[in-house]
Design an enzyme around this catalytic site. Structure first.
Site, PDB file in Angstrom:
ATOM      1  N   ASP A 198       0.209  -9.899   3.549  1.00  0.00           N
ATOM      2  CA  ASP A 198      -0.938  -9.853   4.463  1.00  0.00           C
ATOM      3  C   ASP A 198      -2.282  -9.926   3.737  1.00  0.00           C
ATOM      4  OD1 ASP A 198       0.993  -9.486   6.350  1.00  0.00           O
ATOM      5  OD2 ASP A 198       0.518  -7.398   6.793  1.00  0.00           O
TER       6      ASP A 198
ATOM      7  N   ASP B 254       0.822  -1.212   0.000  1.00  0.00           N
ATOM      8  CA  ASP B 254       0.000   0.000   0.000  1.00  0.00           C
ATOM      9  C   ASP B 254       0.858   1.266   0.000  1.00  0.00           C
ATOM     10  OD1 ASP B 254       0.844  -0.690   2.571  1.00  0.00           O
ATOM     11  OD2 ASP B 254      -0.867   0.244   3.546  1.00  0.00           O
TER      12      ASP B 254
ATOM     13  N   ILE C 206       8.509 -17.720   6.611  1.00  0.00           N
ATOM     14  CA  ILE C 206       7.413 -17.847   5.648  1.00  0.00           C
ATOM     15  C   ILE C 206       7.560 -16.795   4.546  1.00  0.00           C
ATOM     16  CG2 ILE C 206       4.919 -17.459   5.379  1.00  0.00           C
ATOM     17  CD1 ILE C 206       4.556 -18.833   8.107  1.00  0.00           C
TER      18      ILE C 206
ATOM     19  N   MET D 223       2.227 -13.721  10.189  1.00  0.00           N
ATOM     20  CA  MET D 223       2.176 -12.300   9.827  1.00  0.00           C
ATOM     21  C   MET D 223       0.740 -11.818   9.659  1.00  0.00           C
ATOM     22  SD  MET D 223       5.502 -11.251   7.690  1.00  0.00           S
ATOM     23  CE  MET D 223       6.995 -10.940   8.632  1.00  0.00           C
TER      24      MET D 223
ATOM     25  N   ARG E 201      -0.313  -7.610   9.856  1.00  0.00           N
ATOM     26  CA  ARG E 201      -0.172  -6.390  10.649  1.00  0.00           C
ATOM     27  C   ARG E 201      -1.543  -5.860  11.088  1.00  0.00           C
ATOM     28  NH1 ARG E 201       4.215  -2.343   9.833  1.00  0.00           N
ATOM     29  NH2 ARG E 201       4.749  -3.148   7.786  1.00  0.00           N
TER      30      ARG E 201
HETATM   31  N1  LIG Z   1       2.129   8.084   1.379  1.00  0.00           N
HETATM   32  C1  LIG Z   1       3.259   7.817   0.734  1.00  0.00           C
HETATM   33  N2  LIG Z   1       3.704   8.636  -0.236  1.00  0.00           N
HETATM   34  C2  LIG Z   1       4.844   8.369  -0.890  1.00  0.00           C
HETATM   35  N3  LIG Z   1       5.616   7.284  -0.646  1.00  0.00           N
HETATM   36  C3  LIG Z   1       5.244   6.439   0.300  1.00  0.00           C
HETATM   37  C4  LIG Z   1       4.049   6.651   1.046  1.00  0.00           C
HETATM   38  N4  LIG Z   1       3.925   5.636   1.931  1.00  0.00           N
HETATM   39  C5  LIG Z   1       4.990   4.833   1.746  1.00  0.00           C
HETATM   40  N5  LIG Z   1       5.785   5.303   0.767  1.00  0.00           N
HETATM   41  C6  LIG Z   1       7.035   4.713   0.300  1.00  0.00           C
HETATM   42  O1  LIG Z   1       6.765   3.413  -0.224  1.00  0.00           O
HETATM   43  C7  LIG Z   1       7.800   2.516   0.132  1.00  0.00           C
HETATM   44  C8  LIG Z   1       7.244   1.280   0.767  1.00  0.00           C
HETATM   45  O2  LIG Z   1       6.321   1.614   1.798  1.00  0.00           O
HETATM   46  P1  LIG Z   1       6.103   0.664   3.065  1.00  0.00           P
HETATM   47  O3  LIG Z   1       7.391   0.458   3.773  1.00  0.00           O
HETATM   48  O4  LIG Z   1       4.977   1.207   3.833  1.00  0.00           O
HETATM   49  O5  LIG Z   1       5.787  -0.756   2.444  1.00  0.00           O
HETATM   50  P2  LIG Z   1       4.558  -1.251   1.593  1.00  0.00           P
HETATM   51  O6  LIG Z   1       4.737  -0.882   0.180  1.00  0.00           O
HETATM   52  O7  LIG Z   1       3.294  -0.784   2.230  1.00  0.00           O
HETATM   53  O8  LIG Z   1       4.729  -2.820   1.713  1.00  0.00           O
HETATM   54  P3  LIG Z   1       4.384  -3.761   2.956  1.00  0.00           P
HETATM   55  O9  LIG Z   1       3.754  -2.932   4.030  1.00  0.00           O
HETATM   56  O10 LIG Z   1       3.451  -4.781   2.415  1.00  0.00           O
HETATM   57  O11 LIG Z   1       5.663  -4.351   3.364  1.00  0.00           O
HETATM   58  C9  LIG Z   1       8.760   3.266   1.019  1.00  0.00           C
HETATM   59  O12 LIG Z   1       9.910   3.587   0.259  1.00  0.00           O
HETATM   60  C10 LIG Z   1       7.995   4.497   1.448  1.00  0.00           C
HETATM   61  O13 LIG Z   1       8.825   5.627   1.608  1.00  0.00           O
HETATM   62  O1  LIG Z   2      10.105  -6.342   9.595  1.00  0.00           O
HETATM   63  P1  LIG Z   2       9.724  -5.633   8.357  1.00  0.00           P
HETATM   64  O2  LIG Z   2      10.524  -6.017   7.183  1.00  0.00           O
HETATM   65  O3  LIG Z   2       9.665  -4.163   8.499  1.00  0.00           O
HETATM   66  O4  LIG Z   2       8.263  -6.105   7.959  1.00  0.00           O
HETATM   67  C1  LIG Z   2       7.266  -6.540   8.810  1.00  0.00           C
HETATM   68  C2  LIG Z   2       5.919  -6.298   8.212  1.00  0.00           C
HETATM   69  O5  LIG Z   2       5.894  -6.501   6.823  1.00  0.00           O
HETATM   70  C3  LIG Z   2       4.792  -7.326   6.458  1.00  0.00           C
HETATM   71  O6  LIG Z   2       5.279  -8.600   6.170  1.00  0.00           O
HETATM   72  C4  LIG Z   2       4.073  -6.797   5.234  1.00  0.00           C
HETATM   73  O7  LIG Z   2       3.470  -5.604   5.493  1.00  0.00           O
HETATM   74  C5  LIG Z   2       3.911  -7.343   7.715  1.00  0.00           C
HETATM   75  O8  LIG Z   2       3.169  -8.499   7.837  1.00  0.00           O
HETATM   76  C6  LIG Z   2       4.899  -7.171   8.804  1.00  0.00           C
HETATM   77  O9  LIG Z   2       4.362  -6.566   9.931  1.00  0.00           O
HETATM   78 MG   LIG Z   3       2.175  -1.536   3.872  1.00  0.00          MG
END
Ligand SMILES: Nc1ncnc2c1ncn2[C@@H]1O[C@H](COP(=O)(O)OP(=O)(O)OP(=O)(O)O)[C@@H](O)[C@H]1O
Ligand SMILES: O=P(O)(O)OC[C@H]1O[C@](O)(CO)[C@@H](O)[C@@H]1O
Ligand SMILES: [Mg+2]
Length: 571
Positions: free
Chosen positions: A272, A242, A430, A315, A317
Site C-alpha cells: 500500500d 507497520d 497483483i 489494494m 487499506r
Molecule cells: N503492536 C504490535 N505489537 C507487536 N506485534 C504486532 C503489533 N501489531 C502487529 N503485530 C504483529 O506483526 C505481525 C504482522 O502484523 P500485520 O498483520 O498487521 O501486518 P503488517 O506487518 O502490518 O503488514 P501489512 O499490513 O502490510 O500486510 C503479526 O504477527 C502481528 O501479530
Molecule cells: O487478505 P489479507 O492477506 O489479510 O490482506 C489484505 C490486506 O493486506 C494488504 O495487502 C497490505 O496491508 C492490504 O492492502 C489489504 O487490505
Molecule cells: Mg499493516
C-alpha cells in the site's frame, strides 16, 4: 565524542565533530520523576512543566538536537547496553568485488536529511543515520547466527529481499549460518527453521510470495525472544509492514532488557506504500505496473459495448497510492476513488450523476477504486459489523461489489438505463506476482543496507530510502521526550495521499472527476456524521479556511510525511 552528562534528567551536552563545536542536546535516558525542562523551537524557547515519564520508559530515545534546528533521530546501537563489545575490521576490505569501491565505508557521522527543499533561514530539520558498511563491525563472520522472518500480507519482492539478505551476508561478510523462520512471528516458537544459503535462494526472486511463509497475529514477545536466545541467534532480519515493525521494536526492547548481543533489523514491506518517512515501499512500482493490465482489460470491455462501465478494485487499506498512481499511469480511467477522498453516490455532484454524464459523453467509462475507499458508506448501507483479522486490523467491506450492485440498481430502477457493467478485482493477483526489475534492485539495496547495519552493531532500526539515500530509521512505536518534538517514526503514522497535494490535483485534472466536496443539502441526511465531517474538513482545507493538520512541529518541520518528501508530490 566529548560528553558532559548531567545527573537528572540524564541529558548530556555534547560537543563533537558531528555538530562542529555547537552545543547539542543528547537525550540518553528518561527522567523517572516529574521535571521541568525546555525545548527549542525555531521561533521561541519553549518551557514545559511538570512532565511525567512513566516508571518504565518504553525505549531509549536517541535524539540529538542543535540550536539551529538540526535534529538527528538516531538508531540504537548494541553498545548502548553492552558498552564493552569488541570491534573487528570490516571483511569487505578484503572482498575482491568491494575492495575497489572508492569510498568504501560510510563515515559514521554521515546523515541523511528528511527534507531536501528548505527555505533560507528555516530550521535544518530531521536527519537519519546514513545506511551502508562501516569500517568496524561488531560481529566476526563465524560468530554470526542470523535469521529471517516475513510477516503480514504478501507483496511483490519479499523473496528478493530474502535472497539478497542471504547473499549479502554470505558474499560480503562470509556469514554461513542463516536460517529462515517459517510462517511469520509464530514460527519462532511453533515451527522448525529452514537453512538458507546463496545456493538455496538463488532463484527465489523469480517467484511471488515468500518462500518462508507468513502470518498475521501470533506475536508473543517472550516466546519469540526465548527462541532467539535458545537458538543462539544474534542477527534478526524482520520483513513486514507497520504491524510487523511494531512487533520488531518490542522484540528489540526485550532483547535489550535481557542484555543480549542481538541486532534487530527491520525491512519495511507494504504494497500500500503507507509507511511514513521512507520514499516508497518495495513492490509498489510492480503493483502499479500490474494494475495496468486490469485497467486495460476493464477499458477494453467497457469500450466494446454500449454504456460500458468497468470497475476495478485495487489494494489500499487506508492509503490510495496504488489507485492514484495506476490511474495517472493509465489515462483510461474516468474516476479514481481512494480512502482519503470521500465520495457519495446520489444527487447532483455525486458518483451516479457523473457516471451518467460520462456515459452520455463517451459511451463508456472506467472507475478505479482502492479497497479502503468509502468504507463508511458501505458499512452504513449494509449495517455491516466490524471484524478484525488475527493481527487486529479491521477487515474491510468489499466496496467494489457494493458499488457495482448500487450502480446496477440505480441505473436499472431509477434511470431505466442499461449499463453494461464489468467488475474486475485483481487485488490478490497483483500482490502475488514477483517484483519487476526496478523493485528487484530496490530490494537488493534494502537487504544490503540491513545487513551492513546489523553487522555494524545497529539494532532496533528500519532501513529505507529518504530522499533517495538509504538511511537507518528508528523503529520506535512510542516515545516520550521532555521536548515538544513528537518523533514520527516509521510505524507511528500512515503515509497517506494528500488530497491537497499537487499529485492529487494532477489526477483530478486528468480524470476531470468531481471532487465530491460540494454536496447539496438533501444529501446530508444520507451520509453519516463522520463522513460529513471529513468532507467538510477537506472543503475547509481547499477553501483555505482551515489549516492543514498536522502542519508543523516545534522546529517548523512537517511532522507527517507530506508534499515535499512523498513520492506523491514529486515532479
Ligand atoms: N503492536 C504490535 N505489537 C507487536 N506485534 C504486532 C503489533 N501489531 C502487529 N503485530 C504483529 O506483526 C505481525 C504482522 O502484523 P500485520 O498483520 O498487521 O501486518 P503488517 O506487518 O502490518 O503488514 P501489512 O499490513 O502490510 O500486510 C503479526 O504477527 C502481528 O501479530
Ligand atoms: O487478505 P489479507 O492477506 O489479510 O490482506 C489484505 C490486506 O493486506 C494488504 O495487502 C497490505 O496491508 C492490504 O492492502 C489489504 O487490505
Ligand atoms: Mg499493516
Amino acid at each position: 565524542m566529548e560528553t558532559a552528562s548531567l545527573s537528572r534528567p540524564q541529558i548530556s551536552l555534547s560537543l563533537s565533530r558531528f555538530c562542529k563545536g555547537r552545543p547539542r542536546i543528547h537525550l540518553d535516558r528518561p527522567a523517572q520523576n516529574p521535571i521541568k525542562l525546555f525545548g527549542f523551537s525555531s521561533k521561541k524557547l519553549v518551557f514545559r512543566r511538570d512532565l511525567r515519564f512513566p516508571a518504565s520508559f518504553p525505549i531509549k530515545a536517541k535524539l540529538q538536537i542543535e540550536d539551529d534546528g538540526f535534529v538527528l533521530e538516531d538508531v540504537p546501537h548494541l553498545t548502548d547496553f553492552l558498552p564493552s563489545l569488541h570491534t573487528y575490521p570490516n571483511p569487505l576490505k578484503k572482498s575482491p568485488a568491494y575492495a575497489i569501491v572508492e569510498q568504501d565505508f560510510v563515515n559514521p557521522e554521515d546523515v541523511v536529511s528528511q527534507r531536501v527543499v528548505i527555505r533560507k533561514g528555516s530550521p535544518r530539520g530531521t536527519h537519519f543515520r546514513r545506511a551502508g558498511p562501516r569500517e568496524k563491525v561488531y560481529f566476526e563472520p563465524e560468530e554470526v547466527c542470523s535469521c529471517i522472518v516475513t510477516c503480514g500480507g504478501l507483496c511483490p519482492g519479499i523473496n528478493t529481499v530474502i535472497r539478497e539478505i542471504v547473499c549479502g551476508l554470505n558474499y560480503m561478510y562470509g556469514v554461513t549460518e542463516i536460517m529462515g523462520i517459517k510462517g511469520g512471528y509464530r514460527g519462532f516458537y511453533s515451527s522448525n527453521t529452514i537453512p538458507l544459503s546463496p545456493k538455496s535462494v538463488n532463484d527465489i526472486h523469480k517467484r511471488g510470495g515468500t518462500i518462508l511463509g507468513t502470518s498475521r497475529g501470533g506475536h508473543d514477545t517472550t516466546k519469540i525472544v526465548d527462541s532467539i536466545q535458545d537458538r543462539g541467534i544474534n542477527q534478526v532480519y524482520i520483513i513486514g509492514g507497520d504491524g510487523t515493525q511494531k512487533g520488531a521494536s518490542v522484540i528489540y526492547k526485550e532483547i535489550e532488557r535481557r542484555g543480549l548481543k542481538v541486532s534487530v533489523a527491520g525491512i519495511p514491506k507494504t504494497i500500500d506504500n503507507d509507511i511514513t518517512v521512507i520514499d516508497k515501499s518495495f513492490g509498489f512500482d510492480t503493483a502499479v505496473e500490474e494494475a495496468q493490465r486490469a485497467i486495460n482489460a476493464a477499458h477494453v470491455e467497457a469500450e466494446s459495448v454500449d454504456n460500458g462501465l468497468g470497475i476495478v478494485k485495487l489494494m489500499g487499506r487506508y492509503s490510495g497510492f496504488i489507485a492514484m498512481y495506476a490511474t495517472l499511469a493509465s489515462r483510461d480511467v474516468d474516476c479514481c476513488l481512494i480512502p482519503e477522498s470521500p465520495f457519495y453516490l446520489e444527487g447532483e455532484g455525486g458518483l451516479f450523476d457523473f457516471i451518467e454524464k460520462r456515459l452520455k459523453e463517451n459511451g463508456h467509462m472506467v472507475v478505479v477504486l482502492a479497497e479502503g475507499a468509502g468504507q463508511e458508506l458501505v458499512a452504513q448501507s449494509m449495517r455491516a459489523v466490524d471484524e478484525t483479522d488475527a493481527s487486529g486490523n479491521q477487515l474491510l467491506h468489499d466496496v467494489g461489489l457494493w458499488l457495482a450492485q448500487n450502480v446496477k440498481d440505480h441505473f436499472t430502477t431509477n434511470r431505466k438505463m442499461t449499463v453494461n457493467l464489468k467488475y474486475v478485482d485483481p487485488t490478490y493477483m497483483i500482490r502475488a506476482i514477483p517484483s519487476n526489475a526496478s523493485d528487484n534492485i530496490y530490494c537488493t539495496l534494502l537487504a544490503h543496507g540491513a545487513v551492513h547495519g546489523a553487522m555494524a552493531g545497529y539494532t532496533g532500526f528500519t532501513i529505507g530510502p529518504v530522499n533517495n539515500r538509504h538511511a537507518y530509521i528508528p523503529t520506535l512505536s512510542e516515545i516520550y521526550t521532555p521536548f515538544y518534538v513528537v518523533l514520527k517514526c516509521v510505524t507511528e503514522t500512515q503515509n497517506k495521499v494528500g488530497i491537497t497535494d499537487r499529485m492529487w490535483a494532477r489526477l483530478l485534472a486528468s480524470t476531470n472527476q468531481p471532487s465530491f466536496l460540494n454536496y447539496k443539502e438533501h444529501i446530508r441526511g444520507k451520509l453519516n456524521v463522520e463522513y460529513l465531517k471529513m468532507i467538510e474538513d477537506l472543503r475547509g482545507l481547499r477553501e483555505g479556511t482551515q489549516p492543514a493538520t498536522p502542519s508543523e512541529n516545534e522546529f517548523g518541520e512537517d511532522i507527517q510525511k507530506s508534499t515535499d518528501s512523498s513520492p506523491s508530490a514529486r515532479g
